[in-house]
Enzyme design. Structure first.
Site, short mmCIF file in Angstrom:
data_model
loop_
_atom_site.label_atom_id
_atom_site.label_comp_id
_atom_site.label_asym_id
_atom_site.label_seq_id
_atom_site.Cartn_x
_atom_site.Cartn_y
_atom_site.Cartn_z
N ASP A 81 1.03 -1.06 0.12
CA ASP A 81 0.36 0.10 -0.05
C ASP A 81 0.76 1.49 -0.10
OD1 ASP A 81 -2.34 1.29 0.32
OD2 ASP A 81 -2.39 1.05 2.80
N HIS A 82 0.18 1.88 -0.87
CA HIS A 82 1.53 3.97 -1.05
C HIS A 82 2.99 3.75 -0.80
CE1 HIS A 82 -2.26 5.64 -0.15
NE2 HIS A 82 -3.17 4.45 0.63
N HIS A 179 -7.71 9.22 5.51
CA HIS A 179 -7.06 8.28 5.52
C HIS A 179 -7.22 8.26 7.19
CE1 HIS A 179 -4.50 7.58 1.99
NE2 HIS A 179 -4.76 6.45 2.37
N GLY A 180 -7.75 7.63 7.62
CA GLY A 180 -7.43 7.17 9.45
C GLY A 180 -8.64 8.28 10.22
ZN ZN Z 1 -4.65 5.12 1.36
#
Ligand code: ZN
Length: 286
Positions: A81-82, A179-180
């Site tokens: 991811d990322h 995100h988050g």
């Molecule tokens: Zn992401």
């Protein structure tokens, strides 16, 4: 079977559902994550950040996911991811990850295209799928916080050009998610998703899925979201449950007494999500 992002999203496109992509943070939670998919009869994408991959070890993760996928006959993808550094992507691919995300969303458009294209060339030669990203997803991305006002939504025309120029297998789009985000829910820009889906003919990916209202899932799935990332909800609930278990058990008891309840919570969240991701409108359920 241990498979690729391209394969599972192809099936999801044909049958109109979305594949859950769940972040693991340690080896403890991983087997129950795949077991959840097995019990639901669904494929699953296990994803790790670069930092988690370095903590556990790329090849250790590959061994574990491949072994469980083969033994349990579950279609499982292992996805990075990322990633922003080509060395990290190379480490994942060379170790046997079946999918990588190159995140060039912070770069100028042309540079994002060129760097993503280089990743696609390396990955495709080795049978590995690639996810790209266009626009900025809010919240914290790889430790860099994106302010609400700095969020850039994905432009449909750019998405068309990006996909044609890079050859990516899936595209992460910015349509208002963060995100988050777990204390509140976001307003997803469904009209923008529809515009993108009308012109981009590859699987689309939603990040920050924890902050998406469950009642919005069908609209997202029906308009081309084929990979649905959920990380924070698992992390928060695993940690909360483990904190409670660790507080209750004596220090000379096996660690499994603290870890199993946390794994079980993650498993039930994943099963719930997959149930929604399978999409009642899908031919699978008719
Ligand atoms: Zn992401």
């Amino acid at each position: 079977m241990y498979t690729t992002l391209k394969e599972v999203t192809k099936t999801a496109t044909e049958l109109n559902f979305t594949v859950g992509a769940f972040n693991t943070h340690n080896l403890e939670m991983l087997p129950e994550m795949i077991e959840a998919a097995k019990e639901m009869g669904s494929p699953i994408i296990i994803q790790t950040s670069v930092d988690t991959a370095k903590y556990i070890g790329y090849s250790v993760l590959v061994s574990v996911v491949r072994t469980i996928a083969d033994n349990e006959m579950v279609d499982a993808v292992l996805h990075l991811d990322h990633a922003r550094d080509f060395d990290d992507i190379k480490a994942a691919i060379d170790s046997g990850y079946t999918s990588v995300m190159y995140d060039g969303s912070h770069l100028p458009f042309k540079e994002n295209i060129l760097k993503t294209k280089a990743v696609v060339e390396y990955a495709h030669k080795r049978g590995v799928s690639v996810e790209g990203e266009l626009g900025t997803i809010g919240g914290t991305e790889e430790g860099i916080h994106v302010e609400e006002n700095d969020k850039v939504y994905t432009k449909p025309a750019d998405a068309v050009e990006f996909v044609a120029a890079t050859g990516v297998d899936a595209l992460a789009i910015a349509i208002g998610t963060n995100h988050g985000q777990f204390k509140s829910k976001t307003e997803v820009n469904i009209p923008l998703l529809k515009e993108i889906h009308a012109v981009v003919h590859i699987p689309l990916v939603i990040h920050g899925g924890t902050g998406v209202k469950e009642e919005d899932y069908p609209e997202l799935i029906n308009h081309g979201i084929r990979k649905f990332n959920v990380g924070t909800e698992l992390l928060v609930n695993w940690t909360k449950t483990a904190q409670e278990s660790f507080a209750e058990t004596s220090i000379n008891q096996s660690l499994r007494h603290n870890v199993i309840p946390a794994n079980d919570v993650c498993k039930s969240i994943i099963k719930h999500k997959i149930g929604l991701f399978m999409n009642v409108d899908s031919p699978l359920n008719k």
